[in-house]
Enzyme design. Sequence first.
Site, PDB file in Angstrom:
ATOM      1  CG  HIS A   1      -1.492 -13.208  21.392  1.00 22.82           C
ATOM      2  ND1 HIS A   1      -0.196 -13.253  21.849  1.00 22.82           N
ATOM      3  CD2 HIS A   1      -1.658 -14.335  20.646  1.00 22.82           C
ATOM      4  CE1 HIS A   1       0.394 -14.345  21.413  1.00 22.82           C
ATOM      5  NE2 HIS A   1      -0.463 -15.027  20.671  1.00 22.82           N
TER       6      HIS A   1
ATOM      7  CG  ASP B   1       1.981 -17.056  15.595  1.00 29.80           C
ATOM      8  OD1 ASP B   1       0.949 -17.723  15.809  1.00 29.80           O
ATOM      9  OD2 ASP B   1       3.105 -17.448  15.965  1.00 29.80           O
TER      10      ASP B   1
END
Length: 453
Positions: A72, A354
């Site tokens: 994102h 991540d």
Amino acid sequence: VHLIPVNPIREDGLNPKSRKRIMPDLLTEPPAIDPVYEAHIYCNIPTIAERSMEGHAPHYFKLVSVQVLIRHGDRYPLYAIPKTKRPDIDCMLLPSRKPSHPQLEAFIKHMSKGSAAQMDGSLSSLPRYPGHSLCEMGELTQTGVVQHLRNGQLLRETYINKHKLLLSDWTAKQLYLETTGKSRTLQSALALLYTFLPDFDWKKINMRHQWSTIFCSGSCDCPMRNHYLEEEQRRQYSLRVKNNDLEKIYVDMAKIVGIPTRQLRASNPIDSLLCYFCHNVSFPCTKTGCISMEHFKVIKRHQLEDERERQEKKLYFLYALLATHPLLNQTVNRLQRIAEGKKEEVFVLYSAHDVTLSPVLSALGITEARFPRFAARLVFELWQDGKRPKEHFIRILYNGADVTFQTSFCKDYYKRFSKPMCPLEKFVNFVKRDMFLVFNSTSYYDACRRRLL
């Protein structure tokens, strides 16, 4: 791998000869760990046009499939530093405010008409774009939206305009879209798709919900994966305890804020401080003093040292192999179907975090890659050899850089052959068989239950 542009244009817009330098020149990589430089890379602030290697191949190769895994975009912190004022960042989308994008206004209008979209379960209740005058915790920012509008535009120029992967009459069956259940991942996916697709038609958008951040779907039961993750967390803790500079900084910051040192650590201050840094907002102050750039540098440097040790100790690598196998297996199965002539799901988008991208990079053996920045993208391209149509090859790209021959399964091939890509079967054999060799196993199920001595 150096994943930064090398052209001589300055990011801050200054003439390189000017003596009034506001920031260090980010395009000259420092010789040693520089936490400020690395933080700038992590922020991924949209400024100059990005050069990328996506879609590059000899003219007789045909692109037949693209699978994209994204992190994102820029977000508000997930944690707050206790007893400090939250960073004053506006999450309303305003085309007049920087950073902006030529299609931002049209994107906002289009997102407000999304009633025809098919969204799994809880996704349908999430907002399609951010919209709070003071960002909520973890909310995508305008910067985050613009990062993915730019990603989509860049991929469109290559895959749609040049390679015609999707034509103007594309169908819903040609897409496979999946996101975790966070507004920031859904909104990042929509921003990328808006500028990527030949025509963004809500009726053709079928967004699947993935409840697991490692996208393990129905194959999440893996005791040894959890074991290696716990061992990795112990390693992280041990490294932190040994770092005297870090301990002094935490003690000093805790005094400024007026809380116990342990409570400050638990609030994960680097997450919050990175938000101040990326948005060029002054670090928080109290009556006792201010958190400074020196505090930030020490914490960020430790984070970078932790990433370096993580690569050396291999615990994370063992975790990564087991964590990412379900996702990589799904990817390989899809590529094999397309190589056999299926025309469905030729473009795939996984919108993730991540903690999704990082283990995939590790499992593939791409050890030189930086930790996933905001709006990072990992791309798998499938190519058909026009001279030998039964032969298929893959390319893997990370933030626009070709990392195919950094992978553990294609390093040797590159040394012996001059082809600019990796044979698909190399990737298939890695995912179906070779991933388990280090566990002395032949299957995911067995590797998940076999403890290494």
